[in-house]
Design a protein around this motif. Structure first.
Motif, PDB file in Angstrom:
ATOM      1  N   ASN A  64       0.822  -1.222   0.000  1.00  0.00           N
ATOM      2  CA  ASN A  64       0.000   0.000   0.000  1.00  0.00           C
ATOM      3  C   ASN A  64       0.853   1.267   0.000  1.00  0.00           C
ATOM      4  OD1 ASN A  64      -2.302  -1.514   0.112  1.00  0.00           O
ATOM      5  ND2 ASN A  64      -2.357  -1.550   2.360  1.00  0.00           N
ATOM      6  N   LEU A  65       2.137   1.105   0.346  1.00  0.00           N
ATOM      7  CA  LEU A  65       3.018   2.288   0.430  1.00  0.00           C
ATOM      8  C   LEU A  65       3.643   2.660  -0.912  1.00  0.00           C
ATOM      9  CD1 LEU A  65       4.956   1.281   3.665  1.00  0.00           C
ATOM     10  CD2 LEU A  65       3.334   3.152   3.484  1.00  0.00           C
ATOM     11  N   ILE A  66       3.499   1.769  -1.896  1.00  0.00           N
ATOM     12  CA  ILE A  66       4.241   1.953  -3.159  1.00  0.00           C
ATOM     13  C   ILE A  66       4.070   3.349  -3.755  1.00  0.00           C
ATOM     14  CG2 ILE A  66       4.374   1.205  -5.595  1.00  0.00           C
ATOM     15  CD1 ILE A  66       4.083  -1.653  -4.618  1.00  0.00           C
TER      16      ILE A  66
ATOM     17  N   SER B 209      11.742  15.280   2.022  1.00  0.00           N
ATOM     18  CA  SER B 209      11.805  14.012   1.276  1.00  0.00           C
ATOM     19  C   SER B 209      13.205  13.412   1.326  1.00  0.00           C
ATOM     20  CB  SER B 209      11.308  14.183  -0.157  1.00  0.00           C
ATOM     21  OG  SER B 209      12.127  15.078  -0.812  1.00  0.00           O
ATOM     22  N   ILE B 210      13.220  12.086   1.404  1.00  0.00           N
ATOM     23  CA  ILE B 210      14.477  11.319   1.451  1.00  0.00           C
ATOM     24  C   ILE B 210      14.445  10.395   0.240  1.00  0.00           C
ATOM     25  CG2 ILE B 210      15.814   9.609   2.795  1.00  0.00           C
ATOM     26  CD1 ILE B 210      15.424  12.083   4.461  1.00  0.00           C
ATOM     27  N   ASP B 211      15.493  10.412  -0.560  1.00  0.00           N
ATOM     28  CA  ASP B 211      15.523   9.479  -1.692  1.00  0.00           C
ATOM     29  C   ASP B 211      15.739   8.066  -1.172  1.00  0.00           C
ATOM     30  OD1 ASP B 211      15.147  11.309  -3.617  1.00  0.00           O
ATOM     31  OD2 ASP B 211      17.117  11.101  -4.567  1.00  0.00           O
ATOM     32  N   ILE B 212      14.847   7.157  -1.557  1.00  0.00           N
ATOM     33  CA  ILE B 212      15.124   5.744  -1.221  1.00  0.00           C
ATOM     34  C   ILE B 212      15.384   5.024  -2.541  1.00  0.00           C
ATOM     35  CG2 ILE B 212      14.405   3.703   0.045  1.00  0.00           C
ATOM     36  CD1 ILE B 212      12.397   5.411   1.547  1.00  0.00           C
ATOM     37  N   SER B 213      16.633   4.655  -2.745  1.00  0.00           N
ATOM     38  CA  SER B 213      17.032   3.981  -3.981  1.00  0.00           C
ATOM     39  C   SER B 213      17.275   2.510  -3.702  1.00  0.00           C
ATOM     40  CB  SER B 213      18.333   4.575  -4.515  1.00  0.00           C
ATOM     41  OG  SER B 213      18.146   5.918  -4.817  1.00  0.00           O
ATOM     42  N   CYS B 214      17.624   1.799  -4.754  1.00  0.00           N
ATOM     43  CA  CYS B 214      17.845   0.353  -4.586  1.00  0.00           C
ATOM     44  C   CYS B 214      19.270  -0.055  -4.895  1.00  0.00           C
ATOM     45  CB  CYS B 214      16.909  -0.422  -5.494  1.00  0.00           C
ATOM     46  SG  CYS B 214      15.258  -0.459  -4.828  1.00  0.00           S
TER      47      CYS B 214
ATOM     48  N   ILE C 231      11.674  -1.258  -9.708  1.00  0.00           N
ATOM     49  CA  ILE C 231      10.703  -0.416 -10.424  1.00  0.00           C
ATOM     50  C   ILE C 231       9.302  -0.607  -9.831  1.00  0.00           C
ATOM     51  CG2 ILE C 231       9.592  -0.031 -12.680  1.00  0.00           C
ATOM     52  CD1 ILE C 231      12.396  -0.733 -13.904  1.00  0.00           C
ATOM     53  N   GLN C 232       8.932  -1.867  -9.607  1.00  0.00           N
ATOM     54  CA  GLN C 232       7.600  -2.132  -9.013  1.00  0.00           C
ATOM     55  C   GLN C 232       7.431  -1.407  -7.686  1.00  0.00           C
ATOM     56  OE1 GLN C 232       7.229  -6.389  -8.439  1.00  0.00           O
ATOM     57  NE2 GLN C 232       7.592  -6.706 -10.618  1.00  0.00           N
ATOM     58  N   ASN C 233       8.519  -1.363  -6.894  1.00  0.00           N
ATOM     59  CA  ASN C 233       8.429  -0.721  -5.574  1.00  0.00           C
ATOM     60  C   ASN C 233       8.633   0.787  -5.635  1.00  0.00           C
ATOM     61  OD1 ASN C 233       7.798  -3.067  -4.302  1.00  0.00           O
ATOM     62  ND2 ASN C 233       9.822  -3.446  -3.452  1.00  0.00           N
ATOM     63  N   ASN C 234       8.689   1.323  -6.874  1.00  0.00           N
ATOM     64  CA  ASN C 234       8.752   2.769  -7.067  1.00  0.00           C
ATOM     65  C   ASN C 234      10.033   3.375  -6.498  1.00  0.00           C
ATOM     66  OD1 ASN C 234       7.753   5.112  -8.023  1.00  0.00           O
ATOM     67  ND2 ASN C 234       6.181   5.405  -6.439  1.00  0.00           N
ATOM     68  N   SER C 235      11.140   2.728  -6.809  1.00  0.00           N
ATOM     69  CA  SER C 235      12.430   3.185  -6.296  1.00  0.00           C
ATOM     70  C   SER C 235      12.807   4.534  -6.906  1.00  0.00           C
ATOM     71  CB  SER C 235      13.487   2.145  -6.664  1.00  0.00           C
ATOM     72  OG  SER C 235      14.764   2.636  -6.429  1.00  0.00           O
ATOM     73  N   ALA C 236      13.560   5.348  -6.108  1.00  0.00           N
ATOM     74  CA  ALA C 236      13.995   6.650  -6.632  1.00  0.00           C
ATOM     75  C   ALA C 236      15.126   6.485  -7.644  1.00  0.00           C
ATOM     76  CB  ALA C 236      14.466   7.515  -5.478  1.00  0.00           C
ATOM     77  N   GLY C 237      15.603   5.279  -7.817  1.00  0.00           N
ATOM     78  CA  GLY C 237      16.689   5.019  -8.763  1.00  0.00           C
ATOM     79  C   GLY C 237      17.517   3.851  -8.274  1.00  0.00           C
TER      80      GLY C 237
ATOM     81  N   VAL D 191      18.909   0.700  -0.635  1.00  0.00           N
ATOM     82  CA  VAL D 191      18.659  -0.574   0.066  1.00  0.00           C
ATOM     83  C   VAL D 191      18.248  -1.661  -0.928  1.00  0.00           C
ATOM     84  CG1 VAL D 191      17.913   0.677   2.133  1.00  0.00           C
ATOM     85  CG2 VAL D 191      16.197  -0.008   0.462  1.00  0.00           C
ATOM     86  N   ALA D 192      18.292  -2.914  -0.484  1.00  0.00           N
ATOM     87  CA  ALA D 192      17.836  -4.013  -1.339  1.00  0.00           C
ATOM     88  C   ALA D 192      16.362  -3.788  -1.675  1.00  0.00           C
ATOM     89  CB  ALA D 192      18.004  -5.337  -0.607  1.00  0.00           C
ATOM     90  N   PRO D 193      15.936  -4.057  -2.922  1.00  0.00           N
ATOM     91  CA  PRO D 193      14.539  -3.782  -3.289  1.00  0.00           C
ATOM     92  C   PRO D 193      13.518  -4.409  -2.344  1.00  0.00           C
ATOM     93  CG  PRO D 193      15.812  -4.369  -5.229  1.00  0.00           C
ATOM     94  CD  PRO D 193      16.732  -4.540  -4.058  1.00  0.00           C
ATOM     95  N   ILE D 194      13.832  -5.576  -1.776  1.00  0.00           N
ATOM     96  CA  ILE D 194      12.836  -6.184  -0.875  1.00  0.00           C
ATOM     97  C   ILE D 194      12.707  -5.402   0.438  1.00  0.00           C
ATOM     98  CG2 ILE D 194      12.709  -8.606  -1.630  1.00  0.00           C
ATOM     99  CD1 ILE D 194      14.695  -9.233   0.659  1.00  0.00           C
ATOM    100  N   ARG D 195      13.648  -4.521   0.729  1.00  0.00           N
ATOM    101  CA  ARG D 195      13.578  -3.739   1.973  1.00  0.00           C
ATOM    102  C   ARG D 195      12.990  -2.342   1.767  1.00  0.00           C
ATOM    103  NH1 ARG D 195      13.881  -7.556   5.702  1.00  0.00           N
ATOM    104  NH2 ARG D 195      15.949  -8.274   6.263  1.00  0.00           N
ATOM    105  N   LEU D 196      12.839  -1.938   0.503  1.00  0.00           N
ATOM    106  CA  LEU D 196      12.494  -0.542   0.214  1.00  0.00           C
ATOM    107  C   LEU D 196      11.220  -0.070   0.935  1.00  0.00           C
ATOM    108  CD1 LEU D 196      12.895   1.247  -3.129  1.00  0.00           C
ATOM    109  CD2 LEU D 196      10.768   1.524  -1.937  1.00  0.00           C
ATOM    110  N   LEU D 197      10.178  -0.890   0.889  1.00  0.00           N
ATOM    111  CA  LEU D 197       8.905  -0.419   1.452  1.00  0.00           C
ATOM    112  C   LEU D 197       8.951  -0.315   2.973  1.00  0.00           C
ATOM    113  CD1 LEU D 197       6.497  -2.302  -0.975  1.00  0.00           C
ATOM    114  CD2 LEU D 197       7.178   0.113  -1.030  1.00  0.00           C
ATOM    115  N   GLU D 198       9.708  -1.214   3.595  1.00  0.00           N
ATOM    116  CA  GLU D 198       9.855  -1.115   5.059  1.00  0.00           C
ATOM    117  C   GLU D 198      10.568   0.196   5.421  1.00  0.00           C
ATOM    118  OE1 GLU D 198      12.069  -4.601   6.122  1.00  0.00           O
ATOM    119  OE2 GLU D 198      10.264  -5.707   6.691  1.00  0.00           O
TER     120      GLU D 198
END
Ligand code: PEP
Ligand code: MG
Length: 584
Positions: free
Chosen positions: A254-256, A267-272, A284-290, A523-530
């Motif tokens: 729900n945070l995507i 705002s803080i950039d959260i990249s992968c 990309i699915q998790n809407n990474s900043a890059g 961060v690793a893509p699986i951690r981005l939403l947390e």
């Protein structure tokens, strides 16, 4: 014994219940025995040679079923090794002089390998792994040592003493969880397990001795637990845990589409961080900043041959195009440490303190310039940056920038487009780099804190060794002081600074990093939403207060009290730690 519970280190999230297979490194001991005569020894060797040929043929046919013919042709090199005159005639000559077949093979092989190790030519060096593969197989057939790795046709877990990052990368799709005796949370093996999204528990000490092939096991990568032969009640409990964890994953989704900003609008950039290609889609699915860190060494670890400029360009370009208009930070080769190729493994007694990262690139200029040219070619749309690993002095940065200029000139002469203003950043992962962050920040376009190595080198604490993992925890005041001054120096030089080590995804460290002014968390893509959930639950004011207090703390005991009394009381952090099976 039923329901045997072994505790280790949670290395990659998720829970799996499966049958277990054992994965053991094949170790050979050359038998000490008298020669039974030339004729006997030669025919023993020829028989082993024939058997090896048949085995490689079977592997090639199996491989052909899974891949196209051009890739299966890689194995042709192994047939050539098996027919190689230096290997075969050399072994037979020694047998004729009175050696046993095993001793003769061992001596001939080590002579060939040590000669190849000295050669500069990268292509020839890359052949070492083929030679080792074939000669190991020959030796196994000579000593009649059975292959121990169990291959299962159905989904299963593997229990291993230790796995290398490249072994993880080449696991069959049937392997859905791993448990190892050795290894730590921040080892590259753990990072790879998270990258390919399979649950892992490491540092289990003697799991390989306790698990038998085909045992049912529960691998709980959230809590760092391995349960062998679980009883009915445990299975029911774990079925519930698996469902809850799946539900937690759905809720995070729900945070995507929500912005990564604090409660007061910063705002803080959260990249992968990207280690394997499959992660690009998840980012990309998790809407990474890059992409905040593309670890290019994995291209080398998973391929038999060193990828050339064009092959690298295609991969970098594919990622840069997919991520566009967001940016991709491509780190130059950081081979060494626990990221070793078969060829490098034998050449240094302490690879963590050896020719690693930028040192390797600066001594292998052809390789470095080829990689830089590949990165530059992928930068033509302006969304690519170069990151240099393991820098410990300004001279290395200046020299690397000089080679980058050479690569640009070559491309200009070849009339190939690139971004002439490409940014060049430096990893801060050696204490020396943190201490000289001021001149580095002045000379570089950005800094990126590699907390995994910064912890390891500051605390003299091997990131892969579970015995010293206790001091490898995210609360170390000494490391926070180095991070603080790095951020300050970067900002004084008007440069941005990211954290791309595992610390960036560590719930209890996030408020401190944000409060210290970090610009990007990668961060690793699986951690981005947390991570986004935590960022969104904090105000900058609160984060700054937390960081100020944390930086006044000088001992780990006081820091633990502070974490328990303040940080884990933050609801989002408490919830995530609970889901991950942590302390909250
Ligand atoms: C680090 O050291 O934190 C880092 C990001 O680099 P790696 O984990 O690839 O060594
Ligand atoms: Mg590092």
């Amino acid at each position: 014994m039923r329901n045997k519970i072994i505790r280790g280190i949670p290395a990659s999230p998720g829970i799996i219940i499966t049958k277990a297979a054992l994965y053991e490194e094949e170790k050979f001991f050359v038998p000490i025995r008298e020669s039974k005569g030339k004729a006997y020894e030669i025919s023993k060797f020829e028989l082993a040679q024939q058997k090896t040929k048949e085995e490689i043929l079977v592997i090639q046919q199996d491989f052909l079923k899974k891949t196209d013919a051009s890739r299966a042709r890689i194995l042709e090199a192994q047939f050539l090794v098996l027919e190689d005159k230096t290997l075969i005639d050399g072994t037979i000559d020694l047998i004729k002089k009175g050696d046993t077949a095993e001793v003769a093979l061992e001596q001939t092989t080590s002579k060939i390998l040590s000669r190849l190790n000295k050669i500069e030519d990268e292509y020839l060096k890359a052949r070492i792994s083929d030679i080792k593969d074939v000669t190991d197989r020959l030796m196994r057939n000579l000593t009649y040592k059975p292959k121990k790795n169990t291959i299962m046709q159905t989904k299963h877990s593997i229990i291993a003493e230790e796995l290398t990052p490249s072994e993880i990368a080449s696991l069959s799709d049937n392997v859905i969880a791993i448990a190892t005796d050795l290894g730590g949370e921040n080892s590259h093996t753990a990072i790879m397990a998270r990258a390919i999204g399979i649950p892992a528990v490491m540092g289990l000490k003697d799991a390989t001795k306790l698990v038998n092939i085909n045992d049912t096991v529960i691998i709980d990568g959230n809590q760092g637990v391995l349960i062998i032969d679980p009883d009915e009640a445990t299975l029911r409990t774990y079925d519930k845990k698996i469902k809850r964890f799946q539900q937690y994953g759905k809720e995070l989704k729900n945070l995507i589409s929500l912005p990564a900003e604090t409660l007061d609008g910063n705002s803080i950039d959260i990249s992968c961080n990207i280690d394997v290609m499959e992660e690009v889609d998840l980012a990309i699915q998790n809407n990474s900043a890059g992409v905040g860190l593309l670890r290019t060494e994995f291209l080398y670890l998973t391929s038999k041959k060193i990828p050339n400029e064009n092959e690298q360009y295609k991969i970098y370009n594919y990622i840069a195009e997919k991520i566009y208009p967001n940016s991709v930070v491509i780190r130059t080769l950081d081979i060494g440490g626990d990221k070793l190729t078969a060829d490098l493994k034998f050449t240094e007694s302490n690879p963590f303190l050896g020719c690693r990262g930028i040192r390797y690139s600066l001594t292998n200029k052809k390789l470095f310039i080829a990689q830089i040219k590949a990165i530059l070619r992928a930068s033509k749309k302006g969304n690519v940056r170069i990151l240099l690993p393991m820098v410990s002095e300004v001279k290395e940065l200046i020299l690397a920038k000089f080679y980058i200029e050479i690569a640009k000139t070559e491309l200009k002469n070849e009339k190939i487009a690139y971004d002439s203003n490409i940014g060049v950043g430096v990893m801060i992962e050696v204490p020396a780099a943190a201490i000289i962050a001021r001149p580095l920040a002045q000379e570089a376009d950005f800094l990126s804190i590699g907390s995994n190595d910064l912890f390891q080198y500051t605390l003299a604490c091997d990131r892969t060794n579970p015995k010293v993992n206790c001091s490898y925890n995210p609360l170390q005041p000494a490391v926070f002081q180095l991070i603080k001054s790095t951020i300050e120096q970067a900002h004084k030089a008007r440069k941005w600074v990211s954290c791309c080590g595992e610390l960036a995804a560590e719930p209890i460290a996030i408020p401190i990093l944000i409060g210290m002014g970090i610009d990007v968390l990668s961060v690793a893509p699986i951690r981005l939403l947390e991570v986004k959930k935590i960022v969104r639950s904090l105000s900058m004011k609160e984060a700054k207060e937390i960081a100020t207090k944390a930086l006044e703390i000088e001992t780990i005991t006081e820091m633990e009290t502070f974490i328990n009394e303040v940080i884990i009381k933050i609801p989002a952090i408490k919830e995530i730690l609970k889901e991950r099976g942590g302390t909250a």
